[in-house]
Design an enzyme around this catalytic site. Structure first.
Site, PDB file in Angstrom:
ATOM      1  CB  THR A   1      65.229  90.993  29.913  1.00  0.00           C
ATOM      2  OG1 THR A   1      66.520  91.587  30.030  1.00  0.00           O
ATOM      3  CG2 THR A   1      64.306  91.593  30.960  1.00  0.00           C
TER       4      THR A   1
ATOM      5  CE  LYS B   1      66.948  94.170  32.348  1.00  0.00           C
ATOM      6  NZ  LYS B   1      67.948  94.743  31.523  1.00  0.00           N
TER       7      LYS B   1
ATOM      8  CE  LYS C   1      61.913  91.434  27.143  1.00  0.00           C
ATOM      9  NZ  LYS C   1      63.011  90.711  26.531  1.00  0.00           N
TER      10      LYS C   1
HETATM   11  P1  NAD Z   1      67.733  91.023  19.195  1.00  0.00           P
HETATM   12  O1  NAD Z   1      66.358  90.910  18.640  1.00  0.00           O
HETATM   13  O2  NAD Z   1      68.706  91.933  18.535  1.00  0.00           O
HETATM   14  O3  NAD Z   1      68.407  89.551  19.266  1.00  0.00           O
HETATM   15  C1  NAD Z   1      67.717  88.370  19.542  1.00  0.00           C
HETATM   16  C2  NAD Z   1      68.278  87.286  18.620  1.00  0.00           C
HETATM   17  O4  NAD Z   1      67.671  86.047  18.955  1.00  0.00           O
HETATM   18  C3  NAD Z   1      67.996  87.538  17.145  1.00  0.00           C
HETATM   19  O5  NAD Z   1      69.203  87.507  16.405  1.00  0.00           O
HETATM   20  C4  NAD Z   1      67.054  86.407  16.749  1.00  0.00           C
HETATM   21  O6  NAD Z   1      67.222  85.957  15.402  1.00  0.00           O
HETATM   22  C5  NAD Z   1      67.459  85.330  17.735  1.00  0.00           C
HETATM   23  N1  NAD Z   1      66.452  84.302  17.956  1.00  0.00           N
HETATM   24  C6  NAD Z   1      65.123  84.451  18.140  1.00  0.00           C
HETATM   25  N2  NAD Z   1      64.542  83.251  18.343  1.00  0.00           N
HETATM   26  C7  NAD Z   1      65.532  82.320  18.305  1.00  0.00           C
HETATM   27  C8  NAD Z   1      65.571  80.923  18.460  1.00  0.00           C
HETATM   28  N3  NAD Z   1      64.479  80.203  18.705  1.00  0.00           N
HETATM   29  N4  NAD Z   1      66.761  80.292  18.345  1.00  0.00           N
HETATM   30  C9  NAD Z   1      67.895  81.005  18.096  1.00  0.00           C
HETATM   31  N5  NAD Z   1      67.923  82.335  17.932  1.00  0.00           N
HETATM   32  C10 NAD Z   1      66.741  82.986  18.038  1.00  0.00           C
HETATM   33  O7  NAD Z   1      67.543  91.409  20.743  1.00  0.00           O
HETATM   34  P2  NAD Z   1      68.644  92.015  21.741  1.00  0.00           P
HETATM   35  O8  NAD Z   1      68.554  93.493  21.764  1.00  0.00           O
HETATM   36  O9  NAD Z   1      69.947  91.354  21.486  1.00  0.00           O
HETATM   37  O10 NAD Z   1      68.055  91.510  23.139  1.00  0.00           O
HETATM   38  C11 NAD Z   1      68.203  90.165  23.580  1.00  0.00           C
HETATM   39  C12 NAD Z   1      67.778  90.092  25.044  1.00  0.00           C
HETATM   40  O11 NAD Z   1      68.572  91.007  25.819  1.00  0.00           O
HETATM   41  C13 NAD Z   1      66.314  90.483  25.275  1.00  0.00           C
HETATM   42  O12 NAD Z   1      65.773  89.615  26.241  1.00  0.00           O
HETATM   43  C14 NAD Z   1      66.419  91.927  25.789  1.00  0.00           C
HETATM   44  O13 NAD Z   1      65.335  92.293  26.608  1.00  0.00           O
HETATM   45  C15 NAD Z   1      67.719  91.854  26.572  1.00  0.00           C
HETATM   46  N6  NAD Z   1      68.400  93.160  26.749  1.00  0.00           N
HETATM   47  C16 NAD Z   1      68.582  93.983  25.672  1.00  0.00           C
HETATM   48  C17 NAD Z   1      69.231  95.200  25.856  1.00  0.00           C
HETATM   49  C18 NAD Z   1      69.472  96.137  24.692  1.00  0.00           C
HETATM   50  O14 NAD Z   1      69.897  97.278  24.940  1.00  0.00           O
HETATM   51  N7  NAD Z   1      69.250  95.714  23.444  1.00  0.00           N
HETATM   52  C19 NAD Z   1      69.709  95.563  27.131  1.00  0.00           C
HETATM   53  C20 NAD Z   1      69.539  94.683  28.201  1.00  0.00           C
HETATM   54  C21 NAD Z   1      68.881  93.464  27.986  1.00  0.00           C
END
Ligand code: NAD
Length: 289
Positions: A93, A168, A243
Site C-alpha cells: 500500500t 484502496k 497509514k
Molecule cells: P511488515 O513490516 O510485516 O513486512 C514488510 C517486510 O518488508 C519486512 O519483512 C521487511 O524486512 C521487508 N523489507 C523492508 N525493506 C525492504 C527492502 N528494501 N528489501 C527487501 N525487504 C524489505 O509489513 P506488512 O504488514 O507485511 O505490510 C506490508 C504492506 O502491506 C504494507 O504496505 C502494508 O500497508 C500493506 N498491508 C498490510 C496489511 C496488514 O494487515 N498487515 C493489510 C493490507 C495491506
C-alpha cells in the site's frame, strides 16, 4: 512459473507460501534473516539480494512497507536485472503518485507493471483470500491476474497505473468514515437511554445500516463476532488505518478533492493512535466517544 518475491513480512510471508502451494517456484528476498528463514521453511528459495531473486524470473511480486522503499527497490534493483518480459506486481500500500512514477519508469525500461494493493489482513494473506485492486494496462492486468489468483479470492481491474492504490485508499477512507460514524452514533444512542442491542436491532434493518455496524460491530457483545469481542485485539490495527488515511489525505490534496468527512476521520485516528492505541483494532475508536 518462476517468481521473485520481495518483502516477506506479516503479509508477504503468507502470500509467498501460497504461491509455492500453487506450484510456482518462488525466489525470496527480505532484509530480515528471520523472514527469509520462514520463507525457506515454506518452500521458497532464499536469495541474498533483489538482483539475485529476480534473475531469470517470469514475474516479480513485492509487499513492502512504503513508497520510498518500493521506488528504490524497483528503480535500483528490479529494473535492469529482471528479464524484460517479466511482469512486475507491487502489492504494497503506497501513495498513488509514487505508484504511477514506478510504473512509468518500468514502462520506459520496457517492463509491464501493475500496482495491486490488497484488502484483507494477515489472516487473509495466509489463507489466500485477499482481494486485489489492480492498476495497469489490460495486457499487464491479464498477465498479473494468473499470479494474483493464487493468493486471493478476487482480482479486480481498477484502470490504469495507480488506480489500484486509488481504489484502496478511497475504500479505506470510506471505511474510516462509517466506522467513526457508527461509533459516535452508538455512544449517543446509549446516552439517550437506548440499549445498544436494541438500537442495533433497529438500525441494522433501517437506513443507518452499514458494514461497520452489521459485519464488524465496534460494540462488544452486539452483532456478529468481531475484534470488539476480543478486547479489540487482532483485526485491522489502528496504526495501519492511520497509514492509509494519511495516504488518502495526500491524494485528496493532490487531486484537489474536498474530503471534510475523511479529514475528520483521519484526525480522530491521528489522536487515537497518538494516545498509544496504534496496535488496537481500528473499531476500538469507540473508546473516543
Ligand atoms: P511488515 O513490516 O510485516 O513486512 C514488510 C517486510 O518488508 C519486512 O519483512 C521487511 O524486512 C521487508 N523489507 C523492508 N525493506 C525492504 C527492502 N528494501 N528489501 C527487501 N525487504 C524489505 O509489513 P506488512 O504488514 O507485511 O505490510 C506490508 C504492506 O502491506 C504494507 O504496505 C502494508 O500497508 C500493506 N498491508 C498490510 C496489511 C496488514 O494487515 N498487515 C493489510 C493490507 C495491506
Amino acid at each position: 512459473m518462476k517468481i521473485a518475491f520481495i518483502g516477506l513480512g506479516n503479509m508477504g510471508g503468507g502470500m509467498a507460501a501460497n504461491l509455492v502451494k500453487a506450484g510456482h517456484e518462488v525466489r525470496a528476498f527480505d532484509l530480515s534473516a528471520d523472514a527469509l528463514d520462514t520463507a525457506r521453511e515454506n518452500g521458497c528459495t532464499p536469495c541474498t539480494s533483489v538482483a539475485e531473486a529476480v534473475d531469470g524470473v517470469e514475474a516479480v511480486v513485492s509487499m513492502l512497507p512504503n513508497g520510498q522503499i518500493v521506488l528504490s527497490a524497483y528503480t535500483a534493483d528490479v529494473i535492469g536485472n529482471a528479464p524484460k518480459d517479466a511482469i512486475l506486481i507491487d502489492c504494497s500500500t503506497i501513495d498513488v503518485a509514487t505508484a504511477r512514477e514506478v510504473s512509468s519508469q518500468a514502462a520506459k525500461a520496457g517492463y509491464a507493471m501493475v500496482d495491486a494493493p490488497v484488502s484483507g489482513g494477515i489472516a487473509a494473506a495466509a489463507g489466500g483470500t485477499l482481494t486485489f485492486m489492480v492498476g495497469g494496462t489490460d495486457d499487464a492486468f491479464g498477465r498479473a491476474e494468473t499470479v494474483l489468483n493464487a493468493m486471493g479470492k478476487a482480482v479486480i481491474h481498477a484502470g490504469d497505473a495507480g488506480n489500484g492504490q486509488a481504489a484502496k485508499i478511497c475504500n479505506n477512507m470510506l471505511l474510516a468514515i462509517h466506522m467513526t460514524g457508527t461509533c459516535e452514533t452508538f455512544a449517543m444512542a446509549e446516552k439517550l437511554g437506548l440499549d445498544p442491542q436494541t438500537f442495533y436491532n433497529i438500525a441494522s434493518v433501517s437506513s443507518g445500516q452499514n458494514w461497520s455496524m452489521t459485519s464488524y460491530c465496534p460494540v462488544p457483545g452486539v452483532g456478529p463476532q468481531s475484534p470488539a469481542d476480543n478486547d479489540y485485539k487482532g483485526g485491522f490495527a489502528t496504526a495501519l488505518m492511520l497509514k492509509d488515511l494519511r495516504l488518502a489525505m495526500e491524494a485528496a490534496e493532490t487531486a484537489n478533492a474536498p474530503v471534510p468527512m475523511g479529514a475528520r476521520a483521519a484526525s480522530l485516528y491521528e489522536d487515537f493512535a497518538g494516545a498509544g492505541n496504534g496496535q488496537l483494532d481500528f473499531s476500538a475508536i469507540l473508546k473516543t466517544f
